[in-house]
Design a protein around this motif. Structure first.
Motif, PDB file in Angstrom:
ATOM      1  N   ILE A 119      -5.587   7.194   1.907  1.00 36.21           N
ATOM      2  CA  ILE A 119      -6.088   6.675   3.188  1.00 36.21           C
ATOM      3  C   ILE A 119      -5.594   5.231   3.342  1.00 36.21           C
ATOM      4  N   ALA A 120      -5.149   4.898   4.561  1.00 39.09           N
ATOM      5  CA  ALA A 120      -4.717   3.530   4.863  1.00 39.09           C
ATOM      6  C   ALA A 120      -5.888   2.790   5.497  1.00 39.09           C
ATOM      7  N   GLU A 181       3.869  -4.779  13.753  1.00 33.59           N
ATOM      8  CA  GLU A 181       2.754  -4.132  13.080  1.00 33.59           C
ATOM      9  C   GLU A 181       2.442  -4.756  11.715  1.00 33.59           C
ATOM     10  N   LEU A 195       5.423   0.053   1.930  1.00 36.51           N
ATOM     11  CA  LEU A 195       5.877   1.238   2.657  1.00 36.51           C
ATOM     12  C   LEU A 195       6.416   0.873   4.035  1.00 36.51           C
TER      13      LEU A 195
HETATM   14  O1  TXA Z   1      -0.575  -3.322  12.890  1.00 34.33           O
HETATM   15  C1  TXA Z   1      -0.876  -2.144  12.723  1.00 34.33           C
HETATM   16  O2  TXA Z   1      -0.857  -1.594  11.615  1.00 34.33           O
HETATM   17  C2  TXA Z   1      -1.315  -1.341  13.955  1.00 34.33           C
HETATM   18  C3  TXA Z   1      -2.628  -1.908  14.463  1.00 34.33           C
HETATM   19  C4  TXA Z   1      -3.180  -1.141  15.627  1.00 34.33           C
HETATM   20  O3  TXA Z   1      -3.550  -1.978  13.414  1.00 34.33           O
HETATM   21  N1  TXA Z   1      -1.407   0.034  13.638  1.00 34.33           N
HETATM   22  C5  TXA Z   1      -0.318   0.800  13.376  1.00 34.33           C
HETATM   23  O4  TXA Z   1      -0.608   2.138  13.116  1.00 34.33           O
HETATM   24  O5  TXA Z   1       0.811   0.359  13.389  1.00 34.33           O
HETATM   25  P1  TXA Z   1       0.514   3.271  13.129  1.00 34.33           P
HETATM   26  O6  TXA Z   1      -0.248   4.542  12.942  1.00 34.33           O
HETATM   27  O7  TXA Z   1       1.326   3.165  14.352  1.00 34.33           O
HETATM   28  O8  TXA Z   1       1.364   2.994  11.860  1.00 34.33           O
HETATM   29  C6  TXA Z   1       0.765   3.169  10.591  1.00 34.33           C
HETATM   30  C7  TXA Z   1       1.789   3.233   9.510  1.00 34.33           C
HETATM   31  C8  TXA Z   1       2.690   4.435   9.650  1.00 34.33           C
HETATM   32  O9  TXA Z   1       3.982   4.098   9.200  1.00 34.33           O
HETATM   33  C9  TXA Z   1       2.006   5.431   8.727  1.00 34.33           C
HETATM   34  O10 TXA Z   1       2.854   6.431   8.252  1.00 34.33           O
HETATM   35  C10 TXA Z   1       1.529   4.524   7.605  1.00 34.33           C
HETATM   36  O11 TXA Z   1       1.123   3.345   8.273  1.00 34.33           O
HETATM   37  N2  TXA Z   1       0.397   5.129   6.932  1.00 34.33           N
HETATM   38  C11 TXA Z   1      -0.830   5.366   7.432  1.00 34.33           C
HETATM   39  N3  TXA Z   1      -1.594   6.004   6.537  1.00 34.33           N
HETATM   40  C12 TXA Z   1      -0.847   6.161   5.433  1.00 34.33           C
HETATM   41  C13 TXA Z   1      -1.073   6.770   4.167  1.00 34.33           C
HETATM   42  N4  TXA Z   1      -2.232   7.326   3.864  1.00 34.33           N
HETATM   43  N5  TXA Z   1      -0.054   6.751   3.285  1.00 34.33           N
HETATM   44  C14 TXA Z   1       1.115   6.189   3.588  1.00 34.33           C
HETATM   45  N6  TXA Z   1       1.404   5.607   4.770  1.00 34.33           N
HETATM   46  C15 TXA Z   1       0.431   5.606   5.686  1.00 34.33           C
END
Ligand code: TXA
Ligand code: MG
Length: 334
Positions: A119-120, A181, A195
């Motif tokens: 979980i992130a 981001e 990552l």
């Molecule tokens: O700045 C940010 O992080 C923004 C703001 C709104 O907080 N959010 C964001 O979320 O950019 P998103 O979903 O667009 O990008 C999240 C990144 C993605 O590359 C996703 O694959 C990675 O984080 N990620 C999320 N959960 C993960 C996990 N459990 N394991 C590996 N990577 C993860």
């Protein structure tokens, strides 16, 4: 058109936040500003609300979301374990533009994690994001508020353009500060494994531990080592071409314009003084990486809105300080 409400980014009106909390409690989606980019928020513990986030973005269900919380204690409550690396990074960089990947706690809906066992988690610093989290009293799952693989939104108008009625309420707190981001770090091994490069720089991470940068990409559709590492990402509608030098960028843009295209030319540092053919729209971004990042997506959104056929960007300079900008340029140009 979704409902758009203006909020003071420094001191959001409690009544506005209360209205947004009601939308979240009812299973709705609220877009809100963070210090990085706008997020598309849903109650993280409500699997149906989370499913709506995936649908609104057109995002494959295997791409996990970031759970946003108020402090490290709440982040830890979502994790099955909290390694030393998490404790160190959290105390140094939260609230802020850092996302930690840890083992998922059993009570967290599988959908948030894209079906995986990690979980992130992130603790944002933006007052509007924090007011929303405090009002809800629960984690908010929030990816960037854009369509899958598109440009992230750094102003509320970008959210409206990208998602339209798929979002119930947009909190307009003005432009985001970082414009790029959060940095995503997997702390499950011994080292800090990056990552996704982002608003927190590599130099700062190195001060806190041994850092491994693992951001290699896989072709879309292939089985992925790390989720969300698709080749094309953060991309404008127009084709984006990267040029190694200003000179190359100018030449490529001019050639396309002579061929009848409308072309955006994005350079940085000194303003562009050369005469260019009609059809070239020039944008000059700052020569400092943080300032460049702040305006990067906004500039690409503007060029898309201007209807250009292609965008030629002068590649970011060499050097670690430019890592997030260089990463996004790379992924957008694939
Ligand atoms: O700045 C940010 O992080 C923004 C703001 C709104 O907080 N959010 C964001 O979320 O950019 P998103 O979903 O667009 O990008 C999240 C990144 C993605 O590359 C996703 O694959 C990675 O984080 N990620 C999320 N959960 C993960 C996990 N459990 N394991 C590996 N990577 C993860
Ligand atoms: Mg995103």
């Amino acid at each position: 058109m979704p409902r758009v409400v203006t909020v003071d980014p420094g001191a959001p009106d409690p009544a506005t936040i209360a209205a947004a909390v009601r939308v979240l409690r009812a299973g709705g989606l609220v877009a809100f500003p963070t210090e990085t980019v706008y997020g598309l928020g849903a109650r993280a513990l409500d699997a149906r609300a989370v499913a709506r986030v995936f649908a609104a973005k057109g995002r494959p269900p295997t791409h996990p979301l970031i759970a946003h919380v108020l402090d490290a204690g709440q982040a830890r409550a979502l994790a099955a374990s909290w390694p030393d690396g998490a404790a160190v990074l959290a105390s140094a960089l939260w609230p802020g533009a850092l996302t930690l990947v840890v083992d998922r706690g059993a009570h967290v809906p599988l959908a948030v994690s894209g079906g995986g066992d990690s979980i992130a988690v992130r603790v944002p610093s933006h007052p509007v994001a924090r007011a929303l989290l405090a009002g809800l009293g629960e984690p908010v799952a929030a990816p960037s508020a854009n369509r899958y693989q598109g440009l992230s939104p750094t102003i509320a108008a970008h959210v409206v353009k990208e998602l339209g009625d798929a979002v119930d309420l947009v909190l307009d707190g003005g432009p985001c500060d970082a414009g790029v981001e959060s940095t995503v770090v997997d702390v499950r091994g011994g080292a800090l494994r990056v990552l996704r490069p982002g608003a927190v720089g590599l130099a700062r991470l190195r001060e806190l531990g041994a850092v491994e940068v693992r951001t290699e990409t896989v072709a879309a559709g292939e089985l992925r080592a790390a989720p969300g590492m698709d080749e094309r990402h953060y991309a404008p509608r127009a084709r984006l071409l990267l040029a190694a030098t200003r000179e190359d960028a100018r030449r490529m843009a001019a050639a396309r314009a002579r061929g009848g295209e409308r072309v955006g030319l994005v350079v940085h540092g000194a303003p562009e003084g050369t005469a260019l053919p009609d059809g070239v729209v020039v944008r000059c971004l700052p020569g400092e990486p943080g300032e460049y990042a702040r305006l990067m997506y906004r500039t690409l959104h503007d060029l898309d809105d201007a209807g250009v056929d292609a965008i030629v960007a002068e590649a970011a300079p060499e050097g670690e300080a430019w890592w997030a900008v260089a990463d996004r340029q790379e992924r957008a140009s694939r």
